[in-house]
Write an enzyme that holds these catalytic residues in place. Sequence first.
Site, PDB file in Angstrom:
ATOM      1  N   ARG A 278       7.083  65.547  35.572  1.00  0.00           N
ATOM      2  CA  ARG A 278       6.458  64.282  35.961  1.00  0.00           C
ATOM      3  C   ARG A 278       4.941  64.365  36.095  1.00  0.00           C
ATOM      4  O   ARG A 278       4.236  63.447  35.689  1.00  0.00           O
ATOM      5  CB  ARG A 278       7.057  63.854  37.306  1.00  0.00           C
ATOM      6  CG  ARG A 278       6.728  62.458  37.731  1.00  0.00           C
ATOM      7  CD  ARG A 278       7.190  62.211  39.173  1.00  0.00           C
ATOM      8  NE  ARG A 278       8.546  62.617  39.420  1.00  0.00           N
ATOM      9  CZ  ARG A 278       9.608  61.810  39.363  1.00  0.00           C
ATOM     10  NH1 ARG A 278       9.441  60.532  39.082  1.00  0.00           N
ATOM     11  NH2 ARG A 278      10.828  62.265  39.606  1.00  0.00           N
ATOM     12  N   CYS A 346      21.755  40.965  32.212  1.00  0.00           N
ATOM     13  CA  CYS A 346      22.619  40.167  33.077  1.00  0.00           C
ATOM     14  C   CYS A 346      23.118  40.976  34.266  1.00  0.00           C
ATOM     15  O   CYS A 346      24.307  41.303  34.367  1.00  0.00           O
ATOM     16  CB  CYS A 346      23.776  39.618  32.269  1.00  0.00           C
ATOM     17  SG  CYS A 346      23.164  38.585  30.954  1.00  0.00           S
TER      18      CYS A 346
HETATM   19  C1  LIG Z   1      13.824  68.007  36.519  1.00  0.00           C
HETATM   20  C2  LIG Z   1      13.466  69.431  36.535  1.00  0.00           C
HETATM   21  C3  LIG Z   1      12.130  69.832  36.453  1.00  0.00           C
HETATM   22  C4  LIG Z   1      10.968  68.871  36.395  1.00  0.00           C
HETATM   23  O1  LIG Z   1      10.806  68.131  37.570  1.00  0.00           O
HETATM   24  P1  LIG Z   1       9.529  67.202  37.738  1.00  0.00           P
HETATM   25  O2  LIG Z   1       9.730  66.552  39.050  1.00  0.00           O
HETATM   26  O3  LIG Z   1       9.533  66.236  36.611  1.00  0.00           O
HETATM   27  O4  LIG Z   1       8.328  68.073  37.726  1.00  0.00           O
HETATM   28  C5  LIG Z   1      11.859  71.190  36.405  1.00  0.00           C
HETATM   29  N1  LIG Z   1      12.854  72.110  36.455  1.00  0.00           N
HETATM   30  C6  LIG Z   1      14.143  71.751  36.537  1.00  0.00           C
HETATM   31  C7  LIG Z   1      15.185  72.805  36.577  1.00  0.00           C
HETATM   32  C8  LIG Z   1      14.500  70.412  36.585  1.00  0.00           C
HETATM   33  O5  LIG Z   1      15.788  70.078  36.678  1.00  0.00           O
END
Ligand SMILES: *Cc1c(COP(=O)(O)O)cnc(C)c1O
Length: 421
Positions: A278, A346
């Site tokens: 993210r 919907c």
């Molecule tokens: C989802 C996930 C991430 C990334 O998480 P962010 O919040 O997008 O940084 C990293 N490692 C694992 C194992 C994940 O499941």
Amino acid sequence: MDHFLYRDGILHAEDVAIPDIAATVGTPFYVYSTATLTRHYRLFTEALSPLPHLVCFAIKSLSNIAVLKTLGDLGAGMDVVSGGEYRRALAAGVPGERIVFSGVGKTREEMRLALTGGIRQFNVESEPELRALSEVASSLGATAPITIRVNPDVDAKTHEKIATGKKENKFGIPIARASAVYAEAARLPGLKVIGIDVHIGSQLTDLAPFEQAYLKVADLTRQLRAEGHSITRLDLGGGLGIPYERSNSAPPLPTDYGALIKRTVGDLGCEIEIEPGRLISGNAGILVASVIYVKNGEDRDFLILDAAMNDLIRPSMYGAHHDIVPVREAAPGLEAQEFDVVGPVCETGDTFAKGRPLTPVAEGDLVAFRSAGAYGAVMASEYNTRPLIPEVLVHGDHFAVIRTRPTFDEMLNRDTIPEWL
Ligand SMILES: *Cc1c(COP(=O)(O)O)cnc(C)c1O
């Protein structure tokens, strides 16, 4: 910081005016900024230097191959959670030695795929998975490099659907059992233990849970070394949060996070991996939609957009906030008016925001959802037989469509009619 700014009253992605993209590809669409992706990736590498490290982008947050190639060409590794994501990483030109395989339910087929295609390491999440991987690797005459994901039982203080580091969550093995599981891993053929993995959740806006988790990992590193294991790599996961509401939040920066990593595990002589998704992709993308109708209801006004929950599910799934802004800045002095911003699907759940103050907009106007790069396009569906929307990548003053909108024929032709009908 991102590269979606107003110029002469028009929202731009870097040097490209959003209405120009809309005129070419039609709405709704996602648009990503190369400069923002690059900047965010570099913030992490700078924050971790001079420790030996690899920043592995969590593909699940934004998996378009052009985006992966943008990051991969800068040297990024990739964190994948499925065979499909593994294939995307390879298709983006990222070599196996920079791909980390995470996830609680890796199938034997996915293990074979990664072992034959090349893999940096598997982050193993359970004892049954450990045994399966041992069997698969042995049958191929291969050795699988592994870390074991430990669950440190810390409260990430985030949304319950994206917290992963509490003992009631399905992820990892309890840290108290680590010693026994590492001993079994060391005995099994076809495996090579190289390190420890931890990932406690997503959208963390406080560093304290990271600190608690990483201190536990540091202790575990010393303990496992004392028990004879060679621990040379620590995968510290992803999860650093972003400011979804510009006006009132300031989550920690990658530099603060890097300093915390150095403070907690920096003296162990391990290579550090992190798996941010993210923070790299979230503010690197916006979703652009058109207003279909402005509907004046009995006690509230609705802004009905051509984007819906199937295109961006975060508001209805997590109650998430996205700033929504007009693409053409309102004339100064215009009073904001409150709208419920909704899509055409919907379901009452197809609501992006309630009572959101927006400067007046009219039919046909463009609006943009900020911070939509992560967990936006990747979570889209065709609910209501709405085509997956295009993705566009901007680089300076030019842009390219990096995923096209399917035609209705393409969508409908995937269904087949059995012979008895
Ligand atoms: C989802 C996930 C991430 C990334 O998480 P962010 O919040 O997008 O940084 C990293 N490692 C694992 C194992 C994940 O499941």
